[in-house]
Design an enzyme around this catalytic site. Structure first.
Site, mmCIF file in Angstrom:
data_model
loop_
_atom_site.group_PDB
_atom_site.id
_atom_site.type_symbol
_atom_site.label_atom_id
_atom_site.label_comp_id
_atom_site.label_asym_id
_atom_site.label_seq_id
_atom_site.Cartn_x
_atom_site.Cartn_y
_atom_site.Cartn_z
ATOM 1 C CG HIS A 1 -1.923 1.091 1.211
ATOM 2 N ND1 HIS A 1 -1.623 2.379 1.588
ATOM 3 C CD2 HIS A 1 -3.220 1.098 0.826
ATOM 4 C CE1 HIS A 1 -2.702 3.131 1.447
ATOM 5 N NE2 HIS A 1 -3.691 2.365 0.983
ATOM 6 C CD GLU B 1 -4.667 3.022 -2.561
ATOM 7 O OE1 GLU B 1 -5.805 3.137 -2.157
ATOM 8 O OE2 GLU B 1 -3.795 2.359 -1.991
#
Ligand code: PGA
Length: 264
Positions: free
Chosen positions: A95, A165
């Site tokens: 992430h 992302e």
């Protein structure tokens, strides 16, 4: 095809009592939403209790991170095996917020490989931290994919969920334009077909050819997703679903998001 919605609660909420309430509300919303499969990734400390409470099949559980080693001297870490024992089927890897804290491409590679060996599904996040005009994002993404998928067999890339992302779209007022996501999705498929070939992306019964092979690769978008932008992204962004931060810790916003996907 059902869309996939990953609720990344990050370091929220503050207490288990609140987590239970949030989970109950999201479970109900997930059960109503016929068009979406929901994966909830709570803080690891809440995982076992939440998963114990739930015996249905509409919600699956994930962890936001885990160590690739099975055990040993890693103070403060949890292992994938422990996460699996608490009923996590998914693990978020790489992430942007963790990369910013020092998680490397090599860590991502090991986590993806360990997760697959435990029959868990890695959710591998890729994306540049800032956007320039020279197309540098494509090189960043190519390298993150190359490294993250380096130990994945040619037969298995479609066992990894990919999330585009970019850090600069997280925690903002608006999401990225679907047209830009569409362009990146094409690029991601091309990279994976180049590195792993078409065979592993072709499912039994599916058509042949590069386009079909790439289509079996599941790509999600993350970054400021909410009920206002999700359906357009699903329609025009060439994505299978979303990784959701803020809108996943507000049960009303989450229910509205799932609802919006019913008509996408
Ligand atoms: P956000 O976070 O939806 O709050 O932008 C997304 C994420 O980082 O998973």
């Amino acid at each position: 095809m059902k869309s996939i919605v990953v609720a990344n609660w990050k370091m929220n909420p503050a207490t288990f009592r609140e987590a239970k309430k949030l989970f109950e509300a999201e479970r109900k919303a997930a059960e109503k939403a016929r068009g979406a499969s929901v994966i909830i990734a709570p803080p690891a400390i809440f995982l076992r209790e939440l998963s114990k409470m739930y015996r249905g099949s509409k919600v699956a559980f994930g962890v936001q991170n885990a160590h690739f080693e099975a055990g040993g001297a890693h103070t403060g870490e949890i292992s994938l095996t422990q996460a699996k024992d608490a009923r996590a089927k998914y693990v978020i890897v790489g992430h942007a917020e963790r990369r910013a804290e020092g998680e490397t491409d090599d860590d991502a590679r090991k986590k993806v490989a360990s997760a697959l060996s435990l029959k868990m599904t890695p959710i591998l996040c890729v994306g540049e931290s800032s956007r320039t005009d020279d197309g540098e994002q494509f090189e960043v993404v190519r390298e993150q994919l190359r490294a993250g998928l380096a130990d994945v067999a040619a037969s298995s890339p479609s066992r990894v969920l990919l999330v585009y992302e970019p850090l600069w779209t997280i925690g903002k007022a608006t999401a990225m334009a679907p047209r830009e996501m569409h362009q990146m999705a094409i690029f991601i498929r091309k990279c994976v077909v180049e590195s792993h070939g078409e065979a592993g992306l072709r499912h039994a019964g599916a058509g042949s050819g590069l386009a079909q092979a790439g289509r079996n690769m599941k790509i999600l978008y993350g970054g400021s997703v909410d009920e206002k932008n999700a359906s357009a992204m699903l329609r025009d962004g060439d994505v299978h679903g979303f990784l959701v931060g803020r809108a996943s810790v507000d049960s009303k916003a989450f229910a509205a998001l799932l609802q919006s996907l019913e008509h996408a």
